[in-house]
Design a protein around this motif. Sequence first.
Motif, mmCIF file in Angstrom:
data_model
loop_
_atom_site.group_PDB
_atom_site.id
_atom_site.type_symbol
_atom_site.label_atom_id
_atom_site.label_comp_id
_atom_site.label_asym_id
_atom_site.label_seq_id
_atom_site.Cartn_x
_atom_site.Cartn_y
_atom_site.Cartn_z
ATOM 1 N N ILE A 60 92.269 44.146 57.306
ATOM 2 C CA ILE A 60 93.563 44.117 56.621
ATOM 3 C C ILE A 60 93.568 43.091 55.485
ATOM 4 C CG2 ILE A 60 95.091 45.125 58.371
ATOM 5 C CD1 ILE A 60 95.699 42.308 59.353
ATOM 6 N N GLY A 61 92.390 42.645 55.099
ATOM 7 C CA GLY A 61 92.263 41.837 53.886
ATOM 8 C C GLY A 61 92.302 40.335 54.107
ATOM 9 N N GLN A 101 91.726 32.664 57.367
ATOM 10 C CA GLN A 101 93.003 33.212 57.827
ATOM 11 C C GLN A 101 92.867 33.883 59.190
ATOM 12 O OE1 GLN A 101 93.796 35.667 54.375
ATOM 13 N NE2 GLN A 101 95.429 34.331 53.672
ATOM 14 N N ASN A 157 84.200 49.204 53.831
ATOM 15 C CA ASN A 157 84.994 47.966 53.712
ATOM 16 C C ASN A 157 84.167 46.737 54.102
ATOM 17 O OD1 ASN A 157 84.955 48.335 56.465
ATOM 18 N ND2 ASN A 157 87.146 48.005 56.759
ATOM 19 N N GLU A 212 87.028 41.007 49.266
ATOM 20 C CA GLU A 212 88.446 40.812 49.598
ATOM 21 C C GLU A 212 89.344 41.767 48.816
ATOM 22 O OE1 GLU A 212 89.136 36.607 49.197
ATOM 23 O OE2 GLU A 212 87.806 36.196 50.897
ATOM 24 N N ARG A 243 89.032 45.144 50.492
ATOM 25 C CA ARG A 243 89.668 45.212 51.817
ATOM 26 C C ARG A 243 91.191 45.285 51.719
ATOM 27 N NH1 ARG A 243 85.797 40.875 54.897
ATOM 28 N NH2 ARG A 243 84.163 42.333 55.506
ATOM 29 N N LYS A 244 91.740 44.754 50.626
ATOM 30 C CA LYS A 244 93.182 44.851 50.449
ATOM 31 C C LYS A 244 93.612 46.284 50.170
ATOM 32 C CE LYS A 244 93.841 40.238 48.546
ATOM 33 N NZ LYS A 244 94.115 39.480 47.333
ATOM 34 N N MET A 285 91.850 50.331 57.799
ATOM 35 C CA MET A 285 90.930 50.875 58.796
ATOM 36 C C MET A 285 91.588 50.930 60.162
ATOM 37 S SD MET A 285 87.075 49.765 59.757
ATOM 38 C CE MET A 285 85.936 51.114 59.606
ATOM 39 N N LEU A 316 94.372 45.680 68.098
ATOM 40 C CA LEU A 316 95.626 44.987 67.776
ATOM 41 C C LEU A 316 95.493 43.531 68.214
ATOM 42 C CD1 LEU A 316 98.172 47.720 68.871
ATOM 43 C CD2 LEU A 316 97.710 46.972 66.537
ATOM 44 N N LEU A 342 101.663 40.610 59.575
ATOM 45 C CA LEU A 342 100.697 39.515 59.384
ATOM 46 C C LEU A 342 100.001 39.535 58.018
ATOM 47 C CD1 LEU A 342 99.573 37.110 61.063
ATOM 48 C CD2 LEU A 342 97.616 38.555 61.592
ATOM 49 N N ALA A 343 99.413 40.685 57.682
ATOM 50 C CA ALA A 343 98.677 40.751 56.413
ATOM 51 C C ALA A 343 99.600 40.687 55.191
ATOM 52 C CB ALA A 343 97.796 41.994 56.371
ATOM 53 N N TRP A 348 100.349 36.890 54.861
ATOM 54 C CA TRP A 348 99.277 35.945 54.536
ATOM 55 C C TRP A 348 98.349 36.430 53.433
ATOM 56 C CZ3 TRP A 348 100.604 31.408 55.949
ATOM 57 C CH2 TRP A 348 101.399 31.253 57.085
ATOM 58 N N VAL A 349 98.218 37.741 53.287
ATOM 59 C CA VAL A 349 97.326 38.259 52.246
ATOM 60 C C VAL A 349 98.112 38.564 50.974
ATOM 61 C CG1 VAL A 349 95.624 40.018 51.653
ATOM 62 C CG2 VAL A 349 95.777 39.194 54.013
ATOM 63 N N LYS A 387 101.134 37.412 50.478
ATOM 64 C CA LYS A 387 102.016 36.253 50.251
ATOM 65 C C LYS A 387 103.478 36.659 50.119
ATOM 66 C CE LYS A 387 98.219 33.792 49.851
ATOM 67 N NZ LYS A 387 97.680 33.272 51.093
ATOM 68 N N ARG A 444 100.069 49.103 61.073
ATOM 69 C CA ARG A 444 99.570 47.805 60.588
ATOM 70 C C ARG A 444 98.742 47.988 59.308
ATOM 71 N NH1 ARG A 444 95.526 44.375 64.323
ATOM 72 N NH2 ARG A 444 94.229 46.202 63.967
ATOM 73 N N MET A 468 99.753 47.353 54.315
ATOM 74 C CA MET A 468 99.071 46.779 53.155
ATOM 75 C C MET A 468 99.064 47.762 51.995
ATOM 76 S SD MET A 468 98.117 43.659 53.320
ATOM 77 C CE MET A 468 96.713 43.381 52.248
#
Lengths: 226, 261
Positions: free
Chosen positions: A128-129, A134, B67, B92, B95-96, B100, B107, B119-120, B123-124, B126, B168, B172
Amino acid sequence: MSYEWDFAVVFQNYDLLLLGLINTLNVTGVSLLFGIPLGLFVALLRLADSKWVSRSAGIFIEFFRSTPPLVQLFWIFFVLPILFDIAIDPYSASIIAFSIQSSAFFAEVFRAGLISIDRGQWEAGYAIGMTRKQVLRRVTLPQAVKRMIPAFLERIIELMKTTTLVSAISYSDLLFQANDIAQQTYRPLEVFSVVAAMYFFVLWPTSVAARGLERRLAVSGESTAA
Amino acid sequence: MTEVQTDQNQVRSSREDDDIIQIKEMHKWYGEFHVLKNINLSVKKGERIVICGPSGSGKSTLIRCINRLEEHQKGKIIVDGIELTGDLKHIELIRKEVGMVFQHFNLFPHLTNLENCALAPIWVRKMPRKEAEEIGMNFLERVKIPEQARKFPGQLSGGQQQRVAIARSLCMNPKIMLFDEPTSALDPEMIAEVLDVMVELAEEGMTMLCVTHEMGFAKRVADSVIFMDGGEVIESNEPNEFFNNPKSDRTKLFLSQILAH
Protein backbone atom coordinates in the motif's frame (compact mmCIF):
# COMPACT_ATOMS: atom_id res chain seq x y z
CA MET A 1 17.12 -20.64 68.27
CA SER A 2 16.37 -17.85 70.63
CA TYR A 3 16.95 -14.89 68.42
CA GLU A 4 15.09 -11.81 69.44
CA TRP A 5 13.79 -9.93 66.46
CA ASP A 6 13.97 -6.21 66.76
CA PHE A 7 12.75 -4.20 63.83
CA ALA A 8 13.06 -0.89 65.63
CA VAL A 9 16.45 -0.21 64.05
CA VAL A 10 14.94 -0.66 60.63
CA PHE A 11 12.21 1.83 61.30
CA GLN A 12 14.65 4.29 62.83
CA ASN A 13 16.55 4.23 59.55
CA TYR A 14 13.57 4.16 57.21
CA ASP A 15 14.66 7.40 55.54
CA LEU A 16 17.97 5.84 54.51
CA LEU A 17 16.20 2.79 53.12
CA LEU A 18 13.72 4.98 51.31
CA LEU A 19 16.58 6.94 49.74
CA GLY A 20 18.13 3.63 48.73
CA LEU A 21 14.89 2.51 47.13
CA ILE A 22 14.59 5.77 45.22
CA ASN A 23 18.16 5.40 43.99
CA THR A 24 17.50 1.82 42.92
CA LEU A 25 14.39 2.88 41.01
CA ASN A 26 16.35 5.77 39.54
CA VAL A 27 19.15 3.58 38.17
CA THR A 28 16.63 1.03 36.88
CA GLY A 29 14.38 3.64 35.28
CA VAL A 30 17.08 5.70 33.62
CA SER A 31 18.86 2.56 32.37
CA LEU A 32 15.57 1.45 30.79
CA LEU A 33 15.10 4.88 29.27
CA PHE A 34 18.37 4.46 27.39
CA GLY A 35 18.44 0.68 27.16
CA ILE A 36 15.10 0.14 25.43
CA PRO A 37 15.61 2.52 22.47
CA LEU A 38 19.22 1.36 22.16
CA GLY A 39 17.95 -2.22 22.21
CA LEU A 40 15.51 -1.47 19.38
CA PHE A 41 18.30 0.16 17.41
CA VAL A 42 20.62 -2.82 17.91
CA ALA A 43 17.78 -5.21 16.98
CA LEU A 44 17.22 -3.32 13.70
CA LEU A 45 20.95 -3.50 12.96
CA ARG A 46 20.84 -7.21 13.76
CA LEU A 47 18.00 -7.60 11.25
CA ALA A 48 19.69 -5.44 8.58
CA ASP A 49 20.24 -6.89 5.12
CA SER A 50 23.96 -6.21 5.27
CA LYS A 51 25.73 -9.24 6.73
CA TRP A 52 28.49 -7.04 8.06
CA VAL A 53 26.10 -4.81 10.03
CA SER A 54 24.04 -7.75 11.25
CA ARG A 55 27.10 -9.64 12.44
CA SER A 56 28.53 -6.64 14.26
CA ALA A 57 25.23 -6.21 16.10
CA GLY A 58 25.28 -9.93 16.87
CA ILE A 59 28.74 -9.68 18.39
CA PHE A 60 27.66 -6.70 20.51
CA ILE A 61 24.66 -8.62 21.80
CA GLU A 62 26.61 -11.80 22.54
CA PHE A 63 29.43 -9.91 24.22
CA PHE A 64 27.19 -8.10 26.69
CA ARG A 65 25.02 -11.13 27.32
CA SER A 66 27.96 -13.40 27.93
CA THR A 67 30.04 -11.30 30.30
CA PRO A 68 29.06 -10.84 33.94
CA PRO A 69 27.31 -7.53 34.59
CA LEU A 70 29.58 -6.91 37.59
CA VAL A 71 32.63 -7.14 35.34
CA GLN A 72 31.04 -4.70 32.89
CA LEU A 73 30.26 -2.33 35.73
CA PHE A 74 33.82 -2.52 37.10
CA TRP A 75 35.26 -2.09 33.64
CA ILE A 76 33.30 1.08 33.02
CA PHE A 77 33.90 2.46 36.51
CA PHE A 78 37.62 1.66 36.78
CA VAL A 79 38.95 1.21 33.24
CA LEU A 80 37.09 3.85 31.25
CA PRO A 81 38.44 6.73 33.38
CA ILE A 82 42.00 5.47 32.81
CA LEU A 83 41.57 5.00 29.06
CA PHE A 84 39.92 8.34 28.40
CA ASP A 85 41.27 10.31 31.29
CA ILE A 86 37.84 11.27 32.56
CA ALA A 87 36.26 11.21 35.98
CA ILE A 88 33.20 9.02 36.22
CA ASP A 89 30.95 8.86 39.27
CA PRO A 90 29.26 5.64 40.45
CA TYR A 91 25.84 6.80 39.25
CA SER A 92 26.96 7.53 35.68
CA ALA A 93 28.98 4.33 35.54
CA SER A 94 25.91 2.39 36.63
CA ILE A 95 23.69 4.05 34.04
CA ILE A 96 26.19 3.43 31.24
CA ALA A 97 26.75 -0.19 32.26
CA PHE A 98 23.11 -1.13 32.69
CA SER A 99 21.88 0.80 29.65
CA ILE A 100 24.31 -1.07 27.43
CA GLN A 101 23.87 -4.38 29.17
CA SER A 102 20.08 -4.24 29.11
CA SER A 103 20.08 -3.03 25.49
CA ALA A 104 21.75 -6.31 24.50
CA PHE A 105 18.94 -8.25 26.15
CA PHE A 106 16.20 -5.93 24.85
CA ALA A 107 17.67 -6.23 21.34
CA GLU A 108 17.05 -9.97 21.48
CA VAL A 109 13.51 -9.42 22.77
CA PHE A 110 12.80 -6.92 19.98
CA ARG A 111 14.38 -9.18 17.38
CA ALA A 112 12.39 -12.22 18.48
CA GLY A 113 9.21 -10.13 18.48
CA LEU A 114 9.84 -8.70 15.03
CA ILE A 115 10.75 -11.97 13.36
CA SER A 116 7.64 -13.57 14.84
CA ILE A 117 5.52 -11.19 12.73
CA ASP A 118 4.43 -12.81 9.50
CA ARG A 119 6.27 -11.63 6.38
CA GLY A 120 2.88 -10.94 4.83
CA GLN A 121 2.45 -8.01 7.23
CA TRP A 122 5.57 -6.34 5.83
CA GLU A 123 4.46 -7.11 2.28
CA ALA A 124 0.96 -5.75 2.82
CA GLY A 125 2.48 -2.55 4.21
CA TYR A 126 4.86 -2.18 1.26
CA ALA A 127 2.06 -2.98 -1.19
CA ILE A 128 0.00 0.00 0.00
CA GLY A 129 2.99 2.26 -0.55
CA MET A 130 4.45 2.50 2.95
CA THR A 131 8.18 2.80 3.47
CA ARG A 132 10.13 0.32 5.58
CA LYS A 133 10.17 2.80 8.46
CA GLN A 134 6.43 3.37 8.25
CA VAL A 135 5.66 -0.34 8.14
CA LEU A 136 7.89 -0.88 11.16
CA ARG A 137 6.37 1.99 13.12
CA ARG A 138 2.69 1.45 12.20
CA VAL A 139 2.36 -2.23 11.44
CA THR A 140 4.98 -4.67 12.62
CA LEU A 141 6.42 -3.06 15.74
CA PRO A 142 3.05 -2.44 17.45
CA GLN A 143 2.17 -6.09 16.93
CA ALA A 144 5.61 -7.25 18.03
CA VAL A 145 5.53 -5.10 21.17
CA LYS A 146 2.32 -6.77 22.32
CA ARG A 147 3.93 -10.16 21.99
CA MET A 148 7.05 -8.90 23.74
CA ILE A 149 5.33 -7.62 26.87
CA PRO A 150 5.93 -10.73 29.01
CA ALA A 151 9.59 -10.99 28.01
CA PHE A 152 9.93 -7.25 28.44
CA LEU A 153 8.65 -7.13 31.98
CA GLU A 154 10.73 -10.14 32.86
CA ARG A 155 13.80 -8.22 31.68
CA ILE A 156 12.77 -5.14 33.66
CA ILE A 157 12.39 -7.20 36.82
CA GLU A 158 15.72 -8.89 36.10
CA LEU A 159 17.36 -5.50 35.56
CA MET A 160 16.11 -4.10 38.84
CA LYS A 161 17.53 -7.10 40.64
CA THR A 162 20.83 -6.78 38.80
CA THR A 163 21.17 -3.15 39.84
CA THR A 164 22.00 -4.39 43.36
CA LEU A 165 25.51 -4.77 41.91
CA VAL A 166 25.94 -0.98 41.98
CA SER A 167 26.53 -1.22 45.71
CA ALA A 168 29.88 -2.75 44.75
CA ILE A 169 31.00 0.62 43.38
CA SER A 170 29.57 2.43 46.41
CA TYR A 171 26.44 3.79 44.82
CA SER A 172 23.88 4.13 47.59
CA ASP A 173 21.13 1.94 46.23
CA LEU A 174 18.76 -0.02 48.45
CA LEU A 175 21.20 -2.86 49.03
CA PHE A 176 24.10 -0.52 49.78
CA GLN A 177 22.01 1.37 52.32
CA ALA A 178 20.84 -1.87 53.89
CA ASN A 179 24.39 -3.11 54.21
CA ASP A 180 25.37 0.16 55.82
CA ILE A 181 22.56 0.04 58.34
CA ALA A 182 23.18 -3.64 59.08
CA GLN A 183 26.83 -2.99 59.82
CA GLN A 184 26.09 -0.06 62.07
CA THR A 185 23.29 -1.69 64.02
CA TYR A 186 24.42 -5.35 63.99
CA ARG A 187 20.91 -6.30 62.92
CA PRO A 188 21.46 -7.80 59.44
CA LEU A 189 18.61 -10.27 59.84
CA GLU A 190 15.97 -7.60 60.28
CA VAL A 191 17.46 -5.17 57.78
CA PHE A 192 17.87 -7.68 54.97
CA SER A 193 14.44 -9.20 55.65
CA VAL A 194 12.85 -5.80 55.25
CA VAL A 195 14.92 -5.07 52.14
CA ALA A 196 13.88 -8.39 50.59
CA ALA A 197 10.26 -7.48 51.31
CA MET A 198 10.77 -4.04 49.73
CA TYR A 199 12.14 -5.56 46.52
CA PHE A 200 9.32 -8.06 46.52
CA PHE A 201 6.61 -5.46 46.93
CA VAL A 202 7.98 -3.38 44.08
CA LEU A 203 8.57 -6.26 41.68
CA TRP A 204 5.59 -8.44 42.46
CA PRO A 205 2.98 -5.85 41.37
CA THR A 206 5.03 -5.35 38.21
CA SER A 207 4.57 -8.95 37.23
CA VAL A 208 0.90 -8.88 38.27
CA ALA A 209 0.40 -5.78 36.12
CA ALA A 210 2.16 -7.53 33.27
CA ARG A 211 -0.22 -10.46 33.39
CA GLY A 212 -3.22 -8.11 33.59
CA LEU A 213 -2.00 -6.15 30.59
CA GLU A 214 -1.45 -9.33 28.64
CA ARG A 215 -5.01 -10.46 29.35
CA ARG A 216 -6.43 -7.09 28.34
CA LEU A 217 -4.55 -7.12 25.04
CA ALA A 218 -5.68 -10.67 24.39
CA VAL A 219 -9.36 -9.66 24.48
CA SER A 220 -8.96 -6.55 22.32
CA GLY A 221 -10.25 -8.58 19.40
CA GLU A 222 -7.02 -9.51 17.72
CA SER A 223 -5.27 -12.82 17.90
CA THR A 224 -1.59 -12.03 17.76
CA ALA A 225 -0.84 -15.15 19.74
CA ALA A 226 -1.52 -17.27 16.63
CA MET B 1 2.51 17.60 -4.40
CA THR B 2 4.52 19.60 -6.92
CA GLU B 3 7.61 17.75 -5.86
CA VAL B 4 5.97 14.40 -6.47
CA GLN B 5 4.75 15.49 -9.89
CA THR B 6 8.22 16.63 -10.86
CA ASP B 7 9.59 13.30 -9.67
CA GLN B 8 7.06 11.41 -11.72
CA ASN B 9 7.77 13.47 -14.82
CA GLN B 10 11.45 12.85 -14.44
CA VAL B 11 11.12 9.11 -14.04
CA ARG B 12 8.40 8.73 -16.64
CA SER B 13 10.71 9.54 -19.54
CA SER B 14 10.81 5.91 -20.57
CA ARG B 15 7.14 5.76 -21.47
CA GLU B 16 6.62 4.44 -24.98
CA ASP B 17 2.93 3.92 -25.66
CA ASP B 18 -0.40 3.34 -23.95
CA ASP B 19 0.66 0.22 -22.12
CA ILE B 20 0.33 0.73 -18.39
CA ILE B 21 2.54 -2.28 -17.72
CA GLN B 22 5.35 -3.39 -19.98
CA ILE B 23 7.47 -6.40 -19.14
CA LYS B 24 10.30 -7.09 -21.54
CA GLU B 25 12.54 -10.16 -21.59
CA MET B 26 12.33 -10.40 -17.83
CA HIS B 27 14.10 -13.16 -15.89
CA LYS B 28 14.21 -14.01 -12.24
CA TRP B 29 16.28 -16.48 -10.29
CA TYR B 30 16.07 -17.74 -6.72
CA GLY B 31 19.73 -18.59 -6.29
CA GLU B 32 20.33 -21.25 -8.98
CA PHE B 33 16.62 -21.76 -9.64
CA HIS B 34 15.42 -19.99 -12.77
CA VAL B 35 11.91 -19.13 -11.65
CA LEU B 36 10.83 -16.72 -14.41
CA LYS B 37 12.12 -17.17 -17.95
CA ASN B 38 11.99 -14.50 -20.61
CA ILE B 39 8.63 -12.97 -19.67
CA ASN B 40 7.15 -10.53 -22.15
CA LEU B 41 3.86 -8.95 -21.27
CA SER B 42 2.07 -5.70 -22.07
CA VAL B 43 -1.05 -4.62 -20.28
CA LYS B 44 -3.19 -1.78 -21.55
CA LYS B 45 -5.09 0.56 -19.29
CA GLY B 46 -8.37 -1.03 -18.25
CA GLU B 47 -7.31 -4.46 -19.40
CA ARG B 48 -8.18 -7.50 -17.25
CA ILE B 49 -5.75 -10.36 -17.32
CA VAL B 50 -6.09 -13.72 -15.62
CA ILE B 51 -2.95 -15.72 -15.01
CA CYS B 52 -3.27 -19.42 -14.35
CA GLY B 53 -1.00 -22.42 -14.21
CA PRO B 54 0.08 -25.24 -11.95
CA SER B 55 1.55 -24.42 -8.56
CA GLY B 56 5.21 -23.48 -8.77
CA SER B 57 4.78 -22.18 -12.31
CA GLY B 58 5.89 -18.68 -11.27
CA LYS B 59 2.54 -16.91 -11.67
CA SER B 60 2.52 -15.37 -8.18
CA THR B 61 6.18 -14.47 -8.50
CA LEU B 62 5.41 -12.69 -11.76
CA ILE B 63 2.77 -10.37 -10.29
CA ARG B 64 4.88 -9.85 -7.15
CA CYS B 65 7.62 -8.52 -9.46
CA ILE B 66 5.25 -5.82 -10.69
CA ASN B 67 5.17 -4.08 -7.30
CA ARG B 68 8.67 -5.20 -6.45
CA LEU B 69 7.80 -7.54 -3.62
CA GLU B 70 10.16 -9.71 -5.66
CA GLU B 71 13.19 -8.41 -7.47
CA HIS B 72 13.88 -9.38 -11.07
CA GLN B 73 17.45 -9.86 -12.24
CA LYS B 74 17.23 -9.32 -15.98
CA GLY B 75 15.00 -7.49 -18.42
CA LYS B 76 12.69 -4.55 -17.90
CA ILE B 77 9.50 -3.87 -16.01
CA ILE B 78 7.88 -0.52 -16.68
CA VAL B 79 4.76 0.37 -14.70
CA ASP B 80 2.82 3.51 -15.64
CA GLY B 81 5.91 4.81 -17.40
CA ILE B 82 8.22 4.25 -14.44
CA GLU B 83 10.93 1.64 -14.74
CA LEU B 84 11.39 -0.65 -11.76
CA THR B 85 15.00 -0.57 -10.69
CA GLY B 86 16.70 -0.76 -7.32
CA ASP B 87 15.84 2.92 -6.90
CA LEU B 88 13.62 3.13 -3.82
CA LYS B 89 11.97 6.31 -5.10
CA HIS B 90 10.75 4.51 -8.21
CA ILE B 91 9.57 1.56 -6.15
CA GLU B 92 7.60 3.78 -3.78
CA LEU B 93 6.01 5.71 -6.67
CA ILE B 94 4.89 2.47 -8.28
CA ARG B 95 3.57 0.97 -5.07
CA LYS B 96 1.37 4.01 -4.56
CA GLU B 97 -0.27 3.30 -7.91
CA VAL B 98 -0.50 -0.47 -7.68
CA GLY B 99 -2.80 -2.23 -5.23
CA MET B 100 -2.37 -5.83 -4.21
CA VAL B 101 -4.67 -8.40 -2.68
CA PHE B 102 -3.06 -11.43 -1.07
CA GLN B 103 -4.14 -15.02 -0.71
CA HIS B 104 -4.07 -14.77 3.09
CA PHE B 105 -5.52 -11.23 3.21
CA ASN B 106 -2.62 -9.90 5.32
CA LEU B 107 -4.82 -7.43 7.14
CA PHE B 108 -3.23 -5.69 10.11
CA PRO B 109 -4.72 -7.51 13.11
CA HIS B 110 -3.98 -4.76 15.65
CA LEU B 111 -6.03 -2.18 13.74
CA THR B 112 -9.77 -2.03 13.14
CA ASN B 113 -11.01 -2.66 9.62
CA LEU B 114 -11.50 1.06 9.10
CA GLU B 115 -8.01 1.81 10.44
CA ASN B 116 -6.63 -0.80 8.04
CA CYS B 117 -8.23 1.15 5.22
CA ALA B 118 -7.20 4.60 6.43
CA LEU B 119 -3.59 3.73 7.28
CA ALA B 120 -2.00 4.30 3.87
CA PRO B 121 -4.03 7.43 3.00
CA ILE B 122 -2.91 8.93 6.32
CA TRP B 123 0.76 8.01 6.25
CA VAL B 124 1.50 7.67 2.54
CA ARG B 125 -0.83 10.29 1.07
CA LYS B 126 -0.52 12.49 4.19
CA MET B 127 -4.25 12.98 4.38
CA PRO B 128 -6.01 14.25 7.52
CA ARG B 129 -7.34 11.30 9.55
CA LYS B 130 -10.96 12.35 9.15
CA GLU B 131 -10.75 12.54 5.39
CA ALA B 132 -8.90 9.22 5.22
CA GLU B 133 -11.55 7.54 7.34
CA GLU B 134 -14.29 8.92 5.10
CA ILE B 135 -12.55 7.34 2.13
CA GLY B 136 -12.16 4.12 4.09
CA MET B 137 -15.88 4.10 4.92
CA ASN B 138 -16.76 4.70 1.26
CA PHE B 139 -14.80 1.69 0.15
CA LEU B 140 -16.08 -0.50 2.98
CA GLU B 141 -19.54 0.42 1.75
CA ARG B 142 -18.54 -0.50 -1.78
CA VAL B 143 -17.44 -3.95 -0.65
CA LYS B 144 -20.70 -4.11 1.34
CA ILE B 145 -19.40 -4.33 4.90
CA PRO B 146 -19.61 -0.82 6.37
CA GLU B 147 -21.08 -2.31 9.57
CA GLN B 148 -17.76 -4.08 10.22
CA ALA B 149 -15.73 -0.86 10.18
CA ARG B 150 -15.10 -0.66 13.95
CA LYS B 151 -14.39 -4.36 14.37
CA PHE B 152 -11.00 -6.02 14.13
CA PRO B 153 -10.11 -8.29 11.20
CA GLY B 154 -9.98 -11.31 13.52
CA GLN B 155 -13.71 -10.93 14.18
CA LEU B 156 -14.61 -11.31 10.49
CA SER B 157 -15.12 -14.32 8.22
CA GLY B 158 -12.52 -15.05 5.55
CA GLY B 159 -14.68 -13.61 2.79
CA GLN B 160 -15.30 -10.43 4.76
CA GLN B 161 -11.58 -10.10 5.54
CA GLN B 162 -10.71 -10.40 1.88
CA ARG B 163 -13.25 -7.71 1.05
CA VAL B 164 -11.68 -5.42 3.66
CA ALA B 165 -8.31 -6.16 2.05
CA ILE B 166 -9.69 -5.12 -1.33
CA ALA B 167 -11.14 -1.94 0.21
CA ARG B 168 -7.78 -1.22 1.86
CA SER B 169 -6.06 -1.37 -1.54
CA LEU B 170 -8.71 0.75 -3.24
CA CYS B 171 -8.29 3.52 -0.65
CA MET B 172 -4.99 4.39 -2.30
CA ASN B 173 -6.89 4.95 -5.54
CA PRO B 174 -4.63 2.59 -7.49
CA LYS B 175 -4.39 2.51 -11.28
CA ILE B 176 -3.68 -1.20 -11.27
CA MET B 177 -4.87 -3.99 -9.00
CA LEU B 178 -2.93 -7.22 -8.55
CA PHE B 179 -4.76 -10.22 -7.13
CA ASP B 180 -2.64 -13.12 -5.88
CA GLU B 181 -4.99 -16.09 -5.57
CA PRO B 182 -7.56 -14.02 -3.68
CA THR B 183 -10.03 -16.85 -3.19
CA SER B 184 -7.68 -19.80 -2.63
CA ALA B 185 -7.77 -19.56 1.15
CA LEU B 186 -11.54 -19.16 1.36
CA ASP B 187 -14.27 -21.63 2.17
CA PRO B 188 -16.36 -22.35 -0.95
CA GLU B 189 -19.40 -20.42 0.25
CA MET B 190 -17.32 -17.26 0.62
CA ILE B 191 -15.69 -17.29 -2.79
CA ALA B 192 -18.68 -15.74 -4.55
CA GLU B 193 -18.84 -12.64 -2.35
CA VAL B 194 -15.19 -11.85 -3.13
CA LEU B 195 -15.53 -12.61 -6.84
CA ASP B 196 -18.59 -10.35 -7.00
CA VAL B 197 -16.52 -7.45 -5.73
CA MET B 198 -13.80 -8.26 -8.26
CA VAL B 199 -16.29 -8.43 -11.12
CA GLU B 200 -17.71 -5.04 -10.13
CA LEU B 201 -14.23 -3.61 -10.07
CA ALA B 202 -13.54 -5.03 -13.51
CA GLU B 203 -16.75 -3.56 -14.85
CA GLU B 204 -15.72 -0.15 -13.58
CA GLY B 205 -12.65 -0.33 -15.80
CA MET B 206 -9.91 -1.14 -13.30
CA THR B 207 -6.74 -2.56 -14.80
CA MET B 208 -6.45 -5.97 -13.18
CA LEU B 209 -4.00 -8.85 -13.10
CA CYS B 210 -5.44 -11.84 -11.30
CA VAL B 211 -3.66 -15.03 -10.45
CA THR B 212 -6.58 -17.37 -9.93
CA HIS B 213 -7.98 -20.77 -10.72
CA GLU B 214 -11.52 -19.40 -10.85
CA MET B 215 -12.12 -20.15 -14.51
CA GLY B 216 -15.70 -18.88 -14.35
CA PHE B 217 -14.32 -15.51 -13.35
CA ALA B 218 -11.78 -15.67 -16.18
CA LYS B 219 -14.49 -16.40 -18.75
CA ARG B 220 -16.67 -13.64 -17.42
CA VAL B 221 -14.30 -10.71 -17.09
CA ALA B 222 -10.88 -11.46 -18.57
CA ASP B 223 -9.69 -9.79 -21.73
CA SER B 224 -6.97 -12.36 -21.93
CA VAL B 225 -5.88 -15.47 -20.09
CA ILE B 226 -2.25 -16.33 -19.63
CA PHE B 227 -1.12 -19.86 -18.93
CA MET B 228 2.23 -20.31 -17.22
CA ASP B 229 4.26 -23.42 -16.55
CA GLY B 230 7.85 -23.89 -15.45
CA GLY B 231 8.43 -20.13 -15.20
CA GLU B 232 7.40 -19.46 -18.79
CA VAL B 233 4.34 -18.01 -20.46
CA ILE B 234 3.13 -20.98 -22.47
CA GLU B 235 0.03 -19.50 -23.97
CA SER B 236 -1.88 -16.26 -23.93
CA ASN B 237 -5.22 -15.73 -25.58
CA GLU B 238 -8.64 -14.21 -25.21
CA PRO B 239 -10.79 -16.41 -22.93
CA ASN B 240 -13.02 -18.02 -25.56
CA GLU B 241 -10.11 -19.22 -27.66
CA PHE B 242 -8.11 -20.10 -24.58
CA PHE B 243 -10.73 -22.41 -23.12
CA ASN B 244 -12.22 -23.81 -26.33
CA ASN B 245 -9.18 -24.05 -28.48
CA PRO B 246 -6.01 -24.31 -26.37
CA LYS B 247 -2.94 -24.63 -28.52
CA SER B 248 -0.27 -26.20 -26.36
CA ASP B 249 -0.46 -29.69 -24.92
CA ARG B 250 0.49 -28.41 -21.49
CA THR B 251 -2.45 -25.98 -21.53
CA LYS B 252 -4.79 -28.76 -22.63
CA LEU B 253 -3.58 -31.00 -19.84
CA PHE B 254 -3.92 -28.23 -17.24
CA LEU B 255 -7.41 -27.28 -18.39
CA SER B 256 -8.55 -30.91 -18.41
CA GLN B 257 -7.28 -31.25 -14.83
CA ILE B 258 -8.91 -28.16 -13.41
CA LEU B 259 -12.13 -28.32 -15.38
CA ALA B 260 -12.58 -32.05 -14.74
CA HIS B 261 -14.08 -31.56 -11.30
